[in-house]
Design an enzyme around this catalytic site. Structure first.
Site, short mmCIF file in Angstrom:
data_model
loop_
_atom_site.label_atom_id
_atom_site.label_comp_id
_atom_site.label_asym_id
_atom_site.label_seq_id
_atom_site.Cartn_x
_atom_site.Cartn_y
_atom_site.Cartn_z
N GLU A 32 39.42 -35.47 29.65
CA GLU A 32 39.18 -36.81 30.16
C GLU A 32 40.42 -37.20 30.97
O GLU A 32 41.54 -37.12 30.46
CB GLU A 32 38.99 -37.81 29.00
N ARG A 259 42.38 -28.35 15.82
CA ARG A 259 43.29 -28.73 16.89
C ARG A 259 44.69 -28.24 16.57
O ARG A 259 45.01 -27.91 15.43
CB ARG A 259 43.27 -30.24 17.14
N LYS A 269 47.04 -38.59 23.52
CA LYS A 269 47.33 -39.18 24.82
C LYS A 269 47.65 -40.66 24.71
O LYS A 269 48.51 -41.17 25.41
CB LYS A 269 46.14 -38.96 25.77
P1 ATP Z 1 43.82 -36.95 22.84
O1 ATP Z 1 43.42 -36.96 21.42
O2 ATP Z 1 45.24 -36.58 23.09
O3 ATP Z 1 43.41 -38.17 23.61
P2 ATP Z 1 41.49 -35.75 23.71
O4 ATP Z 1 40.78 -34.86 22.78
O5 ATP Z 1 40.95 -37.10 23.83
O6 ATP Z 1 43.02 -35.76 23.41
P3 ATP Z 1 40.42 -34.61 26.03
O7 ATP Z 1 40.87 -34.79 27.41
O8 ATP Z 1 39.13 -35.17 25.61
O9 ATP Z 1 41.58 -35.15 25.15
O10 ATP Z 1 40.52 -33.09 25.60
C1 ATP Z 1 40.04 -32.03 26.38
C2 ATP Z 1 39.82 -30.83 25.49
O11 ATP Z 1 41.04 -30.48 24.84
C3 ATP Z 1 38.81 -31.11 24.40
O12 ATP Z 1 37.94 -30.00 24.31
C4 ATP Z 1 39.64 -31.26 23.17
O13 ATP Z 1 38.92 -30.82 22.04
C5 ATP Z 1 40.84 -30.35 23.45
N1 ATP Z 1 42.02 -30.81 22.74
C6 ATP Z 1 42.57 -32.04 22.74
N2 ATP Z 1 43.63 -32.10 21.92
C7 ATP Z 1 43.77 -30.87 21.36
C8 ATP Z 1 44.68 -30.28 20.41
N3 ATP Z 1 45.66 -30.97 19.87
N4 ATP Z 1 44.49 -28.99 20.09
C9 ATP Z 1 43.51 -28.27 20.65
N5 ATP Z 1 42.63 -28.75 21.53
C10 ATP Z 1 42.75 -30.04 21.90
MG MG Z 2 38.69 -36.75 23.79
#
Ligand code: ATP
Ligand code: MG
Length: 553
Positions: A32, A259, A269
């Site tokens: 995102e 994760r 984020k």
């Molecule tokens: P945040 O929790 O930091 O906002 P998010 O999951 O909302 O992260 P996205 O941009 O939606 O961020 O994530 C893109 C991809 O990265 C998704 O498939 C998510 O599952 C993966 N991802 C996000 N954080 C992690 C992590 N700590 N370890 C592994 N994969 C991750």
């Molecule tokens: Mg997300």
């Protein structure tokens, strides 16, 4: 040694064994664009791109841009830069917003099939009716609206006839489901916001769950891999596909992995943005940030980040990986690839009393003993030199292998010197140390004296040839081991290490005056450093020390 498969590889292998067409394997990475990518994302990126490599397939870079309130073009640009920097090429660049029309058409299909309805309650009322995991929810009074009325209202929502909180579109699933997400989830909301790509075209925006799986389906992603928090969403993912999938098309499947959590670090984020907005760090790419751009500015090579997530492993259970593993990976990589140079951080003047005032000479020092092709460079030597203050003691016990009165040490790639006398200033501080050198002991000269073993070897620079450089040294941003555990922003702030950056001016051998932006070096006996790319001045950021100093803390 052949590496054993991780569980996602096992899933794919089983699919192939049951007859799945290998040509149809396809992955996606769906960030995102509401912030910069962090070390956790490296894991998701690495998993998808290494699977694509292994199965000879490809990865779609899909921006999950369904929330114009939070998403910005600058984040899209930063994400593309970061994924490229890691060394990966995506096969297609897509946006969930590319599919807004299709998603909207499918929403109308759901309404026509009696599987979606417009709810005209407030979000509080909807939340109250959700029930609890052990208690069924209650039906909205609008759940029984006619298809005609729903179609009309949804059209009016789409036309912008309503304000934001008046109506939402909900899937009609099961208000008593044991999975709370199945209790008539919202799939569309009215939002009067311009979108970075579709601008003012849409007044309704799809919710994440509605957009995500359907985007996978449109792109014909075979294995949609995400983190464990999406596991409860899988029922919904399947339910939506049940309503839409055509028999001749591939039906994507979602699978979840744990994760990446890193000690002393946050990988959220929202919290990283909080640090940026609060001015705790200089920006998303501050070298103390666990963002890819921060790690890059700090000097971490992409290979080290990828090796780190590989070692951390792909599993189904959450755990916290020690931040020192990341540093270990950086050291291993940098030891192989970075040239050695001499930089004195905290200078002490030494004068070689038996060396002529007038002359200086050019010595040669090998660039990288780990890399036979790296060659050597010129290092000027003269009568007055600097060594580190901590490398001299007037009197010392036998365990001190550095310079002390009456003892000899070797100056790296130069001569053996002996300290004879200390000169003090008026405050009784050491001003300089008078030494003599053994002219026959020049390193590499082949003489018997050049082979002579002395206890210590010190780095040094020539006083009249050296240049001043700015150096940033970093400590962890959080002194707390698990800053993710902070319940509030205030609590998080209390965990911030107030001394996480130290700025010093150091004396460097002149060779470094031509160092290129982004170039990485080992400052001998000090650690690994990178030339800051965003600073017009010559500034070095410390990546890691030569040893793990976290252990003893
Ligand atoms: P945040 O929790 O930091 O906002 P998010 O999951 O909302 O992260 P996205 O941009 O939606 O961020 O994530 C893109 C991809 O990265 C998704 O498939 C998510 O599952 C993966 N991802 C996000 N954080 C992690 C992590 N700590 N370890 C592994 N994969 C991750
Ligand atoms: Mg997300």
């Amino acid at each position: 040694m052949k590496e054993s498969n991780h569980f996602i590889e096992n899933i794919i292998d089983q699919d192939l064994q049951s007859g799945f067409d290998p040509k149809k394997i396809k992955f996606r990475f769906p960030p995102e664009p509401n912030g910069f990518l962090h070390i956790g994302h490296v894991k998701a990126i690495w998993i998808n791109f290494s699977l694509a490599k292994k199965y000879n397939s490809s990865v779609v870079l899909r921006f999950d841009d369904t929330n114009p309130e939070k998403e910005e073009q600058q984040y899209i640009d930063a994400i593309k830069k970061d994924v490229s920097w890691l060394g990966y090429n995506w096969s297609e660049e897509r946006y969930a917003s590319d599919y807004f029309k299709q998603l909207h058409d499918w929403a109308i299909l759901l309404i026509n099939n009696g599987l979606a309805y417009v709810d005209s309650q407030s979000s509080e009322e909807i939340a109250e009716q959700k029930g609890t995991p052990t208690k069924a929810g209650t039906d909205s009074p609008f759940r029984a609206r006619s298809i005609q009325e729903n179609l009309m209202l949804f059209e009016q929502m789409t036309n912008g006839d309503f304000s934001e909180s008046e109506h939402v579109l909900r899937a009609k699933i099961d208000m008593a489901s044991s999975n709370m997400l199945m209790r008539d989830p919202i799939i569309y909301r009215v939002l009067n916001k311009s979108h970075p790509r579709t601008k003012a075209l849409w007044k309704v925006y799809p919710m994440y769950d509605w957009a995500h799986g359907q985007s996978d389906y449109i792109e014909q992603i075979s294995h949609s891999l995400c983190t464990l928090e999406f596991k409860p969403h899988r029922d919904l993912y399947e339910w939506f596909l049940d309503q839409l999938v055509e028999k001749t098309k591939l039906r994507p499947k979602q699978r979840e992995f744990a994760r990446l959590n890193l000690s002393h670090t946050i990988t959220s984020k929202r919290k990283l943005m909080f640090l940026v907005n609060k001015g705790i760090v200089s920006g998303w790419d501050d070298p103390r940030m666990p963002t890819i751009s921060g790690l890059r500015k700090r000097g971490f090579p992409p290979e080290a980040l990828k090796e780190f997530v590989r070692l951390a492993g792909v599993a189904k259970r959450e755990n916290i990986i020690e931040a020192s593993l990341l540093e270990y990976c950086a050291r291993e990589e940098l030891n192989k690839t970075s040239n050695r140079v001499m930089v004195v951080m905290n200078p002490l003047k030494i004068t070689i009393t038996n060396y002529s005032e007038l002359e200086y000479e050019t010595l040669f020092s090998e660039n990288n003993p780990e890399n036979p092709d790296s060659g050597s460079r010129e290092v000027p030597f003269s009568k007055e030199l600097y060594i580190e203050k901590e490398d001299f003691k007037e009197e010392a016990n036998r365990k001190f292998f550095r310079l002390t009165i009456g003892k000899e040490v070797r100056l790296k790639s130069a001569y053996i010197i002996k300290a004879n006398q200390v000169v003090y200033d008026t405050n009784n501080n050491i001003k300089e140390v008078l030494c003599t050198y053994d002219p026959k002991s020049k390193s590499g000269s082949g003489t018997e004296e050049s082979q002579r073993k002395v206890k210590g070897t010190l780095h040094w620079v020539s006083r009249k040839h050296c240049i001043d450089i700015d150096v940033n040294e970093y400590d962890r941003l959080f002194h707390h081991e698990n800053p993710s555990s902070a319940q509030t922003d205030e609590e998080l702030l209390k965990m911030v290490n107030p001394g996480s950056i130290k700025k010093i001016t150091a004396k460097a051998e002149p060779f470094l005056s031509s160092a290129k932006k982004g170039a990485r070096f080992q400052f001998q006996r000090k650690g690994y450093f990178v030339v800051d790319s965003s600073n017009p001045k010559l500034v070095f950021n410390k990546t890691v020390g030569l040893r793990d100093t976290w252990k003893k803390k």
